[in-house]
Design a protein around this motif. Structure first.
Motif, PDB file in Angstrom:
ATOM      1  N   ASP A 258       0.849  -1.195   0.000  1.00  0.00           N
ATOM      2  CA  ASP A 258       0.000   0.000   0.000  1.00  0.00           C
ATOM      3  C   ASP A 258       0.882   1.241   0.000  1.00  0.00           C
ATOM      4  OD1 ASP A 258       0.176   1.258   2.865  1.00  0.00           O
ATOM      5  OD2 ASP A 258      -0.057  -0.887   3.211  1.00  0.00           O
ATOM      6  N   PRO A 259       0.358   2.386  -0.453  1.00  0.00           N
ATOM      7  CA  PRO A 259       1.193   3.584  -0.623  1.00  0.00           C
ATOM      8  C   PRO A 259       1.829   4.083   0.673  1.00  0.00           C
ATOM      9  CG  PRO A 259      -0.890   3.812  -1.813  1.00  0.00           C
ATOM     10  CD  PRO A 259      -1.006   2.575  -0.987  1.00  0.00           C
ATOM     11  N   ILE A 260       1.135   3.933   1.803  1.00  0.00           N
ATOM     12  CA  ILE A 260       1.694   4.449   3.056  1.00  0.00           C
ATOM     13  C   ILE A 260       2.926   3.656   3.463  1.00  0.00           C
ATOM     14  CG2 ILE A 260       1.241   4.931   5.478  1.00  0.00           C
ATOM     15  CD1 ILE A 260      -0.271   6.742   3.629  1.00  0.00           C
ATOM     16  N   ARG A 261       2.862   2.318   3.364  1.00  0.00           N
ATOM     17  CA  ARG A 261       4.041   1.522   3.724  1.00  0.00           C
ATOM     18  C   ARG A 261       5.206   1.810   2.783  1.00  0.00           C
ATOM     19  NH1 ARG A 261       2.379  -4.622   5.682  1.00  0.00           N
ATOM     20  NH2 ARG A 261       1.234  -3.984   7.548  1.00  0.00           N
ATOM     21  N   ALA A 262       4.919   1.922   1.488  1.00  0.00           N
ATOM     22  CA  ALA A 262       5.994   2.227   0.544  1.00  0.00           C
ATOM     23  C   ALA A 262       6.630   3.583   0.880  1.00  0.00           C
ATOM     24  CB  ALA A 262       5.440   2.233  -0.877  1.00  0.00           C
TER      25      ALA A 262
ATOM     26  N   GLU B  83      10.573   4.587   2.184  1.00  0.00           N
ATOM     27  CA  GLU B  83      11.365   5.601   1.483  1.00  0.00           C
ATOM     28  C   GLU B  83      11.909   6.626   2.477  1.00  0.00           C
ATOM     29  OE1 GLU B  83      13.452   6.984  -1.468  1.00  0.00           O
ATOM     30  OE2 GLU B  83      12.009   5.356  -1.829  1.00  0.00           O
ATOM     31  N   MET B  84      11.075   7.065   3.419  1.00  0.00           N
ATOM     32  CA  MET B  84      11.522   8.057   4.387  1.00  0.00           C
ATOM     33  C   MET B  84      12.575   7.480   5.337  1.00  0.00           C
ATOM     34  SD  MET B  84      10.021  10.602   3.252  1.00  0.00           S
ATOM     35  CE  MET B  84       8.562  11.167   2.367  1.00  0.00           C
TER      36      MET B  84
ATOM     37  N   ALA C 174      -0.734  16.175   3.451  1.00  0.00           N
ATOM     38  CA  ALA C 174      -2.170  16.303   3.185  1.00  0.00           C
ATOM     39  C   ALA C 174      -2.948  15.193   3.885  1.00  0.00           C
ATOM     40  CB  ALA C 174      -2.428  16.273   1.678  1.00  0.00           C
ATOM     41  N   THR C 175      -2.382  13.984   3.905  1.00  0.00           N
ATOM     42  CA  THR C 175      -3.051  12.868   4.592  1.00  0.00           C
ATOM     43  C   THR C 175      -3.154  13.134   6.091  1.00  0.00           C
ATOM     44  OG1 THR C 175      -2.278  11.264   2.949  1.00  0.00           O
ATOM     45  CG2 THR C 175      -2.882  10.401   5.108  1.00  0.00           C
ATOM     46  N   LEU C 176      -2.085  13.630   6.681  1.00  0.00           N
ATOM     47  CA  LEU C 176      -2.089  13.875   8.126  1.00  0.00           C
ATOM     48  C   LEU C 176      -3.100  14.955   8.520  1.00  0.00           C
ATOM     49  CD1 LEU C 176       1.748  13.851   8.936  1.00  0.00           C
ATOM     50  CD2 LEU C 176       0.098  11.994   9.238  1.00  0.00           C
ATOM     51  N   ARG C 177      -3.294  15.947   7.674  1.00  0.00           N
ATOM     52  CA  ARG C 177      -4.181  17.062   7.998  1.00  0.00           C
ATOM     53  C   ARG C 177      -5.622  16.824   7.526  1.00  0.00           C
ATOM     54  NH1 ARG C 177      -1.716  19.824  11.995  1.00  0.00           N
ATOM     55  NH2 ARG C 177       0.335  20.641  11.385  1.00  0.00           N
ATOM     56  N   ARG C 178      -5.848  15.754   6.771  1.00  0.00           N
ATOM     57  CA  ARG C 178      -7.190  15.534   6.227  1.00  0.00           C
ATOM     58  C   ARG C 178      -8.170  15.173   7.334  1.00  0.00           C
ATOM     59  NH1 ARG C 178      -6.282  11.415   2.864  1.00  0.00           N
ATOM     60  NH2 ARG C 178      -7.053   9.865   4.339  1.00  0.00           N
ATOM     61  N   PRO C 179      -9.340  15.846   7.416  1.00  0.00           N
ATOM     62  CA  PRO C 179     -10.352  15.468   8.417  1.00  0.00           C
ATOM     63  C   PRO C 179     -10.893  14.072   8.141  1.00  0.00           C
ATOM     64  CG  PRO C 179     -10.788  17.648   7.494  1.00  0.00           C
ATOM     65  CD  PRO C 179      -9.736  17.015   6.630  1.00  0.00           C
ATOM     66  N   VAL C 180     -11.331  13.415   9.190  1.00  0.00           N
ATOM     67  CA  VAL C 180     -11.904  12.077   9.053  1.00  0.00           C
ATOM     68  C   VAL C 180     -13.309  12.087   9.629  1.00  0.00           C
ATOM     69  CG1 VAL C 180      -9.678  10.919   9.155  1.00  0.00           C
ATOM     70  CG2 VAL C 180     -10.922  11.353  11.264  1.00  0.00           C
TER      71      VAL C 180
ATOM     72  N   ALA D 125       6.251   6.304  10.356  1.00  0.00           N
ATOM     73  CA  ALA D 125       7.531   6.292   9.643  1.00  0.00           C
ATOM     74  C   ALA D 125       7.481   7.114   8.365  1.00  0.00           C
ATOM     75  CB  ALA D 125       7.925   4.851   9.320  1.00  0.00           C
ATOM     76  N   ALA D 126       6.296   7.245   7.774  1.00  0.00           N
ATOM     77  CA  ALA D 126       6.161   8.011   6.535  1.00  0.00           C
ATOM     78  C   ALA D 126       6.222   9.514   6.758  1.00  0.00           C
ATOM     79  CB  ALA D 126       4.844   7.640   5.845  1.00  0.00           C
ATOM     80  N   THR D 127       6.235   9.949   8.018  1.00  0.00           N
ATOM     81  CA  THR D 127       6.323  11.372   8.347  1.00  0.00           C
ATOM     82  C   THR D 127       7.784  11.800   8.270  1.00  0.00           C
ATOM     83  OG1 THR D 127       4.413  11.083   9.817  1.00  0.00           O
ATOM     84  CG2 THR D 127       5.682  13.120  10.039  1.00  0.00           C
TER      85      THR D 127
END
Length: 321
Positions: free
Chosen positions: A63-67, A71-72, A101-107, A160-162
């Motif tokens: 999934d994109p988050i793990r990839a 990378e980070m 954008a993912t971190l700041r996106r409302p849920v 880790a993606a941060t």
């Protein structure tokens, strides 16, 4: 999270679950270890998974988050380990923008309640939404706050993606306080992989060479002659099993190491009350065509053959590396 409960469930899945679940557990565990600063243990686990399953490493970052997380971490540690050659490189700057954008996106409170589809998309846009507190903590660079908010299965991929936090993680910030447990976690999962996917240890010479290599080196002792084996059998009053004779024809005994006794050669084999002692200290006994391993801590184990004892020893040595 409760490390003990997590590891028990993860080992169970690696031993018994479908291959896709094994990949998911190993991928999660490797990131968990990496975010605890245990990069070497993460590398060891992934390398063993690759050797055991022969599946592409992309299965661990499906999934994109793990990839993005890997990378980070690679950027923060200053390079890619050899196991990561199969992961395509990503643009860290583009990934950072997407992740912010993912971190700041409302849920919405309804996220994940409905299955994916048109109705879920409509609800997503009309339902009340709010900031995600754990993700906001990551966006703010507050590791301690994130650790307080995380649940029983922390979202270590998003952590880790941060990008701004990856250097601290690589340096050993260890927000979940896993500490020395990371090594035990990696060892347990490596052992589970070895048990589920036993290595093909090949011929007797290959098996003995593998054991000596895993022990840290050494020269294979010379083989016993056919005459020496016959003489030992006559002295003992028994016919040795074929696999034990094959061992002796490969090497006439084997030195001890820190976790295994000395395996006796033809001149030192002895019998007591009809039981042949194969090792010194005598923890391996040949009785009724089975090999009995007597351990004062782990108890007694009956092995179907002499070779199975040495294969088990090789597996344990591999798990400890």
């Amino acid at each position: 999270m409760d490390p003990g409960e997590y590891l028990e469930a993860a080992v169970r899945d690696v031993l018994t679950a479908a291959s896709s679940t094994v990949d998911n557990q190993v991928g999660y565990a490797a990131l968990l270890l990496a975010t605890a600063g245990a990069l070497g243990e993460a590398d060891r686990l992934v390398t063993q998974w690759q050797a055991s399953t022969e599946r592409p490493v992309s299965a661990l970052a499906s999934d994109p988050i793990r990839a993005r997380a890997w990378e980070m971490l690679f950027e923060a540690r200053g390079g890619r380990p050899s196991w990561a050659e199969g992961l395509p490189p990503l643009d860290p700057d583009a990934e950072e923008r997407a992740h912010t954008a993912t971190l700041r996106r409302p849920v919405s409170d309804l996220d994940g309640v409905l299955p994916p589809g048109a109705i879920a998309e409509v609800i997503k846009h009309v339902a009340p939404s709010r900031p995600d507190k754990a993700r906001t903590a990551l966006a703010d660079g507050d590791l301690a706050r994130w650790a307080e908010l995380t649940g029983p299965r922390p979202d270590v991929a998003t952590l880790a993606a941060t990008r701004a936090l990856a250097p601290a993680l690589v340096a050993g910030a260890d927000p979940l306080g896993l500490g020395d447990w990371a090594e035990a976690c990696a060892g347990a999962l490596v052992a589970a992989l070895n048990e589920r996917y036993p290595p093909d240890l090949g011929t007797w010479p290959e098996l003995i060479a593998a054991i000596l290599r895993l022990r840290g080196g050494g020269t294979t002792p010379p083989p016993a002659s056919a005459a020496a084996i016959r003489s030992a059998e006559q002295r003992l009053g028994v016919e040795l099993p074929e696999d034990h004779r094959a061992f002796l024809r490969t090497c006439d005994g084997l030195p001890a190491d820190v976790v295994f006794p000395r395996l006796l050669g033809t001149a030192d084999l002895r019998a007591e009350n009809g039981v042949v002692l194969l090792a010194d200290p005598a923890v391996l006994l040949l009785s009724a065509s089975h090999v009995v391993e007597v351990d004062p801590v782990l108890g007694t184990t009956v092995h179907p053959s002499f070779r199975s004892v040495l294969e088990r020893h090789a597996t344990l040595l591999a798990s400890a590396r």
